[in-house]
Design a protein around this motif. Structure first.
Motif, PDB file in Angstrom:
ATOM      1  N   ILE A 392       0.805  -1.197  -0.112  1.00  8.86           N
ATOM      2  CA  ILE A 392       0.066  -0.006   0.035  1.00  8.86           C
ATOM      3  C   ILE A 392       0.863   1.117  -0.065  1.00  8.86           C
ATOM      4  N   VAL A 393       1.882   1.177   0.793  1.00  7.81           N
ATOM      5  CA  VAL A 393       2.767   2.585   1.125  1.00  7.81           C
ATOM      6  C   VAL A 393       3.629   2.497  -0.526  1.00  7.81           C
ATOM      7  N   TRP A 394       3.997   1.694  -0.969  1.00  9.06           N
ATOM      8  CA  TRP A 394       4.514   1.320  -2.376  1.00  9.06           C
ATOM      9  C   TRP A 394       5.848   2.025  -2.487  1.00  9.06           C
ATOM     10  N   ASN A 395       6.013   3.337  -2.102  1.00 10.42           N
ATOM     11  CA  ASN A 395       7.346   4.153  -2.294  1.00 10.42           C
ATOM     12  C   ASN A 395       8.357   3.581  -1.106  1.00 10.42           C
ATOM     13  N   VAL A 396       8.829   2.503  -1.209  1.00  9.29           N
ATOM     14  CA  VAL A 396       9.790   1.783  -0.277  1.00  9.29           C
ATOM     15  C   VAL A 396      10.760   1.223  -1.206  1.00  9.29           C
ATOM     16  N   PRO A 397      12.257   0.986  -0.608  1.00 11.10           N
ATOM     17  CA  PRO A 397      13.123   0.480  -1.468  1.00 11.10           C
ATOM     18  C   PRO A 397      12.809  -0.922  -2.082  1.00 11.10           C
ATOM     19  N   PRO A 462       0.617  -0.659 -12.218  1.00 10.17           N
ATOM     20  CA  PRO A 462       1.005  -1.972 -11.400  1.00 10.17           C
ATOM     21  C   PRO A 462       0.895  -1.510  -9.841  1.00 10.17           C
ATOM     22  N   ARG A 463       0.680  -0.477  -9.521  1.00 11.90           N
ATOM     23  CA  ARG A 463       0.551   0.081  -8.111  1.00 11.90           C
ATOM     24  C   ARG A 463      -0.580  -0.765  -7.371  1.00 11.90           C
ATOM     25  N   PHE A 464      -1.847  -0.482  -8.038  1.00 10.38           N
ATOM     26  CA  PHE A 464      -3.138  -1.132  -7.520  1.00 10.38           C
ATOM     27  C   PHE A 464      -3.268  -0.734  -5.988  1.00 10.38           C
ATOM     28  N   LEU A 465      -3.054   0.429  -5.731  1.00 12.40           N
ATOM     29  CA  LEU A 465      -3.408   1.061  -4.450  1.00 12.40           C
ATOM     30  C   LEU A 465      -4.597   0.757  -3.996  1.00 12.40           C
TER      31      LEU A 465
END
Length: 531
Positions: A392-397, A462-465
């Motif tokens: 959900i956060v997605w913006n991670v390493p 591809p994120r599918f939040l």
């Protein structure tokens, strides 16, 4: 008059079950020297034995079994469990190949620019739902168990071949419907058949292996697509993704032939088959009686009413629906494609997730038996919360994102655990058990037929939040449902114990068949039900 008479005969056939059909089968060994007496089971109450008790999942032929029983169980493993496991393997092989083909050129070759990948799943789910209840119903009829599974395996193999010749999305819609229709008998039907041959202790080990093979099918699908693209792409004018369907179809055909040769169906309608001789079938039926495996009775209005007004009829299918909503197997492959990974990586990297899911399906049911269903289930929930929050956060390493995708498949291990748990909870009625197990699967696929295109719309790829956020909500709902069912099952078990105390005051002559069944089921299912 002739039509009325024919319908009446057909109706009588439909309510005739295998236990009635098996009454005329022999029940004496031809070889009078056979000794099936068991020895004393080895004690496993030491500290280290308890800590490493999960190792006994691999103890398929206990030392206290007689020589004949060990050999008998081995032959059943070869004829029944191995065929069903290979069949389940091909089901997931043929189910996952579409996603692999989609990210390996099919999308571009067929000009699939919308939500077609999810609509393919919708048509598959519709076919699966249409075939589920009839398949589960007819598989209990005399002689149907063997041929129904083999014919269905053949049909979905033919459909797999047909995928190699498609040119439009509409072609795939039709094929996926028939793949779903023919695969409808696989999971609940094969589980029903496997449970007809084994004692409860043996069944838990085979169930883990059976579900493990589905994960292996997912892994192998990726490797086949990767290999087909690198070695066969363009061969005889066919793209690599088309060769994958041909290879998968050939594998399915081999499994079908194996089933024709060795698969016997259930022990209640045959005298001998292939490697299972007359004495094997006699012994198999004796074991069913000795372990009080509840046989089907004729359906009537009272039975049906009792089932539909039970809490199990509502909550167990709901729990299974939630379980199946908490995954989207295509998400990882779509992410890798969007990031520009090579065709090989798009197909090979997700196999790590499949491997983790396979190991989870193999171990979780046994870990639940050893360390407690509640404890192991809570661990699975914690891992699923963690993986969903990452995605959900997605913006991670990127490494952490990979961990999120990999760990999301630990959830798969709850499938065999919860399905066998449902069977134990419904131990009081074979009709309830059969109907609810079928409804669990049917309802989950019916729900996915319309939720997947909405929750996982490809325009959000591809994120599918939205997809992962809804997933997190389902995890929470699943946890609440588990608490409620765990409480009700424990309460039901205490009620059964009070009944057992009443039964124990009766003499052997006063015990009814139902009394005997309850006593035996309590003994066999107590740990699995209330842990």
């Amino acid at each position: 008059m002739g039509i009325t008479s024919g319908l009446k005969k057909f109706g009588n056939y439909l309510i005739t079950n295998e236990s009635e059909a098996s009454k005329s089968l022999p029940d004496e060994f031809l070889d009078k020297s056979i000794d099936v007496t068991r020895g004393e089971p080895a004690k496993r109450d030491g500290r280290w034995q308890k800590i490493f008790a999960f190792i006994y999942v691999f103890d398929w032929y206990p030392s206290h079994y007689s020589k004949f029983e060990k050999w008998h169980v081995f032959k059943v493993d070869i004829a029944v469990t191995l065929f069903c496991a290979l069949s389940f393997f091909t089901k997931y092989l043929d189910q996952m190949n579409l996603t692999n083909a989609y990210v390996t050129g099919m999308k571009e070759d067929l000009n699939l620019n919308g939500n077609e990948l999810n609509i393919f799943s919708t048509f598959y789910n519709i076919g699966y739902c249409v075939g589920q209840i009839p398949a589960m119903f007819f598989i209990t009829k005399k002689g149907w168990a063997r041929w129904l599974l083999i014919v269905c395996e053949s049909i979905w193999g033919i459909c797999t071949f047909a995928n190699a010749a498609v040119h439009t999305a509409e072609h795939i819609y039709v094929i996926r419907f028939f793949v779903g229709l023919s695969e409808a008998a696989s999971f609940p039907g094969q589980y029903y058949i496997i449970s007809s041959w084994y004692t409860p202790e043996e069944l838990s080990r085979r169930a883990g292996f059976y579900n493990f093979c589905s994960g292996v099918g997912t892994m192998v699908a990726g490797y086949i697509q990767s290999g087909a693209h690198s070695s066969l792409n363009g061969r005889n004018g066919l793209e690599g993704w088309r060769w994958q369907f041909i290879i998968d179809g050939l594998i399915t055909a081999v499994v079908t032939i194996y089933g024709i040769i060795v698969f016997p169906g259930t022990p209640n309608h045959i005298e001998k088959h292939a490697i299972l001789g007359h004495d094997d079938l006699v012994f198999a039926r004796r074991r069913l009686k000795e372990h009080k495996v509840v046989q089907s009775k004729s359906w009537d209005a009272a039975t049906f009413k009792k089932i539909i007004f039970s809490w199990e009829f509502i909550l167990l299918p709901f729990l299974w629906i939630v379980h199946h909503q908490i995954t989207y197997s295509s998400a990882f492959s779509l992410y890798l494609k969007s990031e520009g990974y090579s065709v090989a990586d798009r197909n090979n990297i997700p196999t790590v997730s499949a491997a983790i899911g396979s190991v989870s399906m193999l171990l979780v049911p046994t870990l639940c038996d050893v360390y407690g269903r509640f404890n192991i289930t809570m661990v699975c929930f914690i891992i699923e919360y963690f993986s969903n929050i990452i995605l959900i956060v997605w913006n991670v390493p990127q490494g952490l994102k990979f961990v999120g995708f990999f760990l999301s498949t630990v959830w798969y291990g709850l499938a065999p655990s919860w399905y066998s748990w449902a069977a134990i909870i419904c131990k009081d009625s074979a009709e309830k058990k059969g109907l609810i197990l079928a409804l669990m699967h049917s309802y989950s696929y019916a729900t996915q037929a319309w939720t997947i295109p909405l929750q996982w719309n490809l325009k959000h790829s591809p994120r599918f939040l939205m997809g992962w956020s809804i997933n997190l909500g389902f995890v929470f709902i699943g946890q609440i449902l588990f608490y409620v069912i765990f409480y009700l099952a424990k309460k039901q078990h205490k009620s059964d114990l009070r009944y057992e105390l009443d039964v124990s005051d009766k003499s052997s002559d006063e015990l009814s068949v139902d009394d005997e069944i309850v006593k035996t089921e309590l003994t066999l299912g107590e740990k699995n039900l209330v842990k």
